[in-house]
Write an enzyme that holds these catalytic residues in place. Structure first.
Site, short mmCIF file in Angstrom:
data_model
loop_
_atom_site.label_atom_id
_atom_site.label_comp_id
_atom_site.label_asym_id
_atom_site.label_seq_id
_atom_site.Cartn_x
_atom_site.Cartn_y
_atom_site.Cartn_z
CG HIS A 1 -1.85 1.07 1.40
ND1 HIS A 1 -3.19 0.86 1.64
CD2 HIS A 1 -1.70 2.41 1.36
CE1 HIS A 1 -3.82 2.03 1.74
NE2 HIS A 1 -2.92 2.99 1.58
CB CYS B 1 -2.73 9.64 6.94
SG CYS B 1 -2.99 9.07 8.64
CG ASN C 1 -4.06 5.81 -0.84
OD1 ASN C 1 -3.34 5.12 -0.14
ND2 ASN C 1 -5.15 6.43 -0.36
#
Length: 317
Positions: A252, A285, A294
């Site tokens: 990720h 975040c 992302n």
């Protein structure tokens, strides 16, 4: 999917796209009619997998940091449209405190409002037993729990130590199993922390191993602030795969320095076949200063298509 880049950050978050007005049209959301640059593996990339499972995290990880509240109808529509692209996992929402993450206040309405495809999994994030209870009542069949490789980040993100978090999630994991709910795990800050700097791979392996022992069938390794480079990403993923099995490892990456695709490519021949990504590169975040979006799902699919690696995802849908 490509044109969603223009829509999601501006119009979706601002509430300007509403299904009732037809503004989420195929013209807006569909990809341009791109073809992949090649349909066979590039010779100098050896050992690539034949298939990669993409875990779409946009509706949850992507939207959670958006300051403008996205309507429930738009969230439901986003999940439904992503489900029709060929993705087999779409993380849908999070059953967390609306005090800390107001974007997820309508979690039960979103999960209850989507059109479920039997071939698609719709995991949701839960932080504790109360979140699990709410998720199960809303029809969740899979949950995600989360820890961190950084003690400081754990306290900033969850207001508890890593050890306290494990005690909390041990109860969640047991209760989920008793309810027949699958459990996936996340580990944050695997390649660097905004508070502690570099994170040793040994610490990541320790945290991952405990989540695995707790019953997580799959564990996602999150480069939360996007500071990883291919060599570091590969070394970390190899260490974790050696501890719990590469087939249980997902990667990720955040794209802070444009390293997301390169990091994925560096890890593809290690035996793991699971990559998290978010449509249009949404994300960040709230508890990680410097964290950017992302890795974009459409960019990942385009690269894998060009390498001859199947994903099941159609960019033109």
């Amino acid at each position: 999917m490509r044109r969603f880049v223009l829509a999601s950050n501006v119009q979706l978050a601002a509430g300007k796209l509403t299904p009732s007005k037809g503004r989420f049209s195929q013209e807006l959301c569909s990809a341009r009619r791109y073809s992949s640059p090649a349909n066979a593996p590039v010779p100098f990339f050896k050992g690539l997998p034949s298939f990669v499972k993409i875990v779409e995290v946009g509706p949850r990880d992507g939207l959670q940091s958006e300051k403008q509240i996205v309507s429930t109808a738009n969230k439901v529509d986003l999940v439904n449209r992503l489900s029709k692209t060929g993705l087999r996992t779409v993380e849908t929402t999070a059953f967390v405190s609306s005090k800390w993450v107001p974007q997820m206040e309508d979690a039960a309405k979103v999960l209850g409002g989507i059109e479920r495809d039997p071939a698609v999994s719709y995991p949701v994030l839960v932080p504790n037993l109360e979140g699990l209870r709410r998720a199960i009542n809303a029809g969740a069949q899979e949950i995600s729990i989360f820890s961190a490789a950084s003690e400081t980040f754990s306290k900033k993100n969850t207001n508890c130590s890593i050890e306290d978090g494990f005690r909390r999630f041990a109860d969640v994991s047991v209760a989920a199993k008793e309810a027949g709910v699958k459990v996936r795990g996340y580990v944050s800050c695997v390649l660097g922390c905004p508070y502690e700097g570099n994170i040793p791979a040994s610490r990541v392996v320790e945290v991952v191993s405990r989540l695995h022992e707790m019953g997580c069938y799959e564990i996602s390794l999150g480069d939360t602030i996007g500071v990883g480079t291919p060599d570091k990403a590969r070394a970390m993923a190899a260490a974790v795969g050696g501890a719990i099995g590469a087939e249980r490892v997902a990667v990720h990456f955040h794209d802070t320095y444009g390293q997301g695709l390169a990091n994925v490519l560096a890890c593809l021949d290690l035996g793991g076949t699971i990559v998290d990504a978010a449509v249009a590169g949404l994300g960040g975040c709230p508890y990680a200063p410097g964290a950017s979006g992302n890795l974009a799902t459409e960019d990942l699919v385009y690269m894998l298509d060009g390498l001859g690696v199947e994903t099941g995802v159609d960019l033109n849908r």
